[in-house]
Enzyme design. Sequence first.
Site, PDB file in Angstrom:
ATOM      1  CB  THR A  16     -40.223   0.228 -44.738  1.00 51.37           C
ATOM      2  OG1 THR A  16     -39.672   1.554 -44.814  1.00 51.37           O
ATOM      3  CG2 THR A  16     -41.076   0.137 -43.494  1.00 51.37           C
ATOM      4  CD  GLU A  46     -35.025   0.630 -51.759  1.00 55.75           C
ATOM      5  OE1 GLU A  46     -34.510   1.487 -52.493  1.00 55.75           O
ATOM      6  OE2 GLU A  46     -35.689   0.909 -50.757  1.00 55.75           O
ATOM      7  CG  ASP A  75     -39.224   3.376 -54.144  1.00 50.66           C
ATOM      8  OD1 ASP A  75     -38.470   3.280 -53.157  1.00 50.66           O
ATOM      9  OD2 ASP A  75     -38.899   3.975 -55.168  1.00 50.66           O
TER      10      ASP A  75
HETATM   11  P1  ITT Z   1     -37.429   2.241 -47.395  1.00 52.74           P
HETATM   12  O1  ITT Z   1     -36.974   2.282 -48.847  1.00 52.74           O
HETATM   13  O2  ITT Z   1     -36.575   1.408 -46.514  1.00 52.74           O
HETATM   14  O3  ITT Z   1     -38.889   1.924 -47.274  1.00 52.74           O
HETATM   15  P2  ITT Z   1     -36.811   5.120 -47.480  1.00 52.74           P
HETATM   16  O4  ITT Z   1     -36.816   6.177 -46.421  1.00 52.74           O
HETATM   17  O5  ITT Z   1     -35.554   4.927 -48.270  1.00 52.74           O
HETATM   18  O6  ITT Z   1     -37.285   3.741 -46.796  1.00 52.74           O
HETATM   19  P3  ITT Z   1     -38.235   5.691 -49.966  1.00 52.74           P
HETATM   20  O7  ITT Z   1     -37.113   5.150 -50.778  1.00 52.74           O
HETATM   21  O8  ITT Z   1     -39.617   5.258 -50.300  1.00 52.74           O
HETATM   22  O9  ITT Z   1     -38.027   5.408 -48.417  1.00 52.74           O
HETATM   23  O10 ITT Z   1     -38.283   7.268 -49.977  1.00 52.74           O
HETATM   24  C1  ITT Z   1     -37.287   8.042 -50.554  1.00 52.74           C
HETATM   25  C2  ITT Z   1     -37.101   9.333 -49.814  1.00 52.74           C
HETATM   26  O11 ITT Z   1     -38.147  10.241 -50.200  1.00 52.74           O
HETATM   27  C3  ITT Z   1     -37.161   9.243 -48.300  1.00 52.74           C
HETATM   28  O12 ITT Z   1     -35.913   8.902 -47.757  1.00 52.74           O
HETATM   29  C4  ITT Z   1     -37.572  10.656 -47.937  1.00 52.74           C
HETATM   30  O13 ITT Z   1     -36.452  11.496 -47.882  1.00 52.74           O
HETATM   31  C5  ITT Z   1     -38.460  11.060 -49.112  1.00 52.74           C
HETATM   32  N1  ITT Z   1     -39.870  10.838 -48.752  1.00 52.74           N
HETATM   33  C6  ITT Z   1     -40.674   9.820 -49.121  1.00 52.74           C
HETATM   34  N2  ITT Z   1     -41.891   9.953 -48.582  1.00 52.74           N
HETATM   35  C7  ITT Z   1     -41.850  11.069 -47.852  1.00 52.74           C
HETATM   36  C8  ITT Z   1     -42.762  11.745 -47.024  1.00 52.74           C
HETATM   37  O14 ITT Z   1     -43.991  11.277 -46.815  1.00 52.74           O
HETATM   38  N3  ITT Z   1     -42.370  12.862 -46.423  1.00 52.74           N
HETATM   39  C9  ITT Z   1     -41.132  13.359 -46.602  1.00 52.74           C
HETATM   40  N4  ITT Z   1     -40.193  12.793 -47.346  1.00 52.74           N
HETATM   41  C10 ITT Z   1     -40.549  11.647 -47.969  1.00 52.74           C
END
Ligand code: ITT
Length: 200
Positions: A16, A46, A75
Amino acid sequence: MSNKEDHVRNEIIFLTSNVNKFREAQSVLNRFGIRLKRMGMLERLEIQSESLEEISIYSAIHGYQMLRKPVITEDAGLFVFALRGFPGPYSSYIFRTIGVHGLLKLLDDITQRNAIFKSVVTFFDGTFLKTFSGTVQGEIATECKGNKGFGFDPIFTPKHASNKTFGEMNKTEKNKYSHRAKAFTKFAKWYSSTFKIKPS
Ligand code: ITT
């Protein structure tokens, strides 16, 4: 791979780019004696898809193929009912483009503010391919509250949490409610019983 000793000896690599996700996950797994090592997302890992499951599984399989070590991917997305589930799998893109304030703007004058955060965690070690999901219901606040956490935390108020947003909670408190904590707890239960891991 996949014998008990290998899993005990090796940490699991959590692929991640998001350090906050890593810290929240490690805090859940600590209770089970499971250690993670973070590695930034590998290039081209991804895919774009409407399914969190598909994205998470694809990343785990390709991550394992490149590293040949047990990997975890996650994700996650925020699904807003009034926007028919948007931004969902596009949450990362929407956060980077219109941001929290842009999302609040889309909900101007909308009183039905229900939303769900969902997390899908995939583990793959070349033998076991397992996915675990967790959701939390809540509402989109009318303004940003709190400066903790990341992403959409300052505008998401989980149900039964005395009206606080995730942005007003520390990691331990967020983990009592969060989609991520639920998915990683399911993973930890499966992993520790499959590989007979005892809390250290
Ligand atoms: P990786 O894919 O590299 O793991 P990412 O930040 O892009 O990191 P995701 O694609 O899983 O992670 O998440 C998509 C977005 O959703 C993330 O950038 C946040 O803006 C939001 N998000 C996910 N989980 C969250 C949480 O627990 N609290 C707040 N926002 C969240």
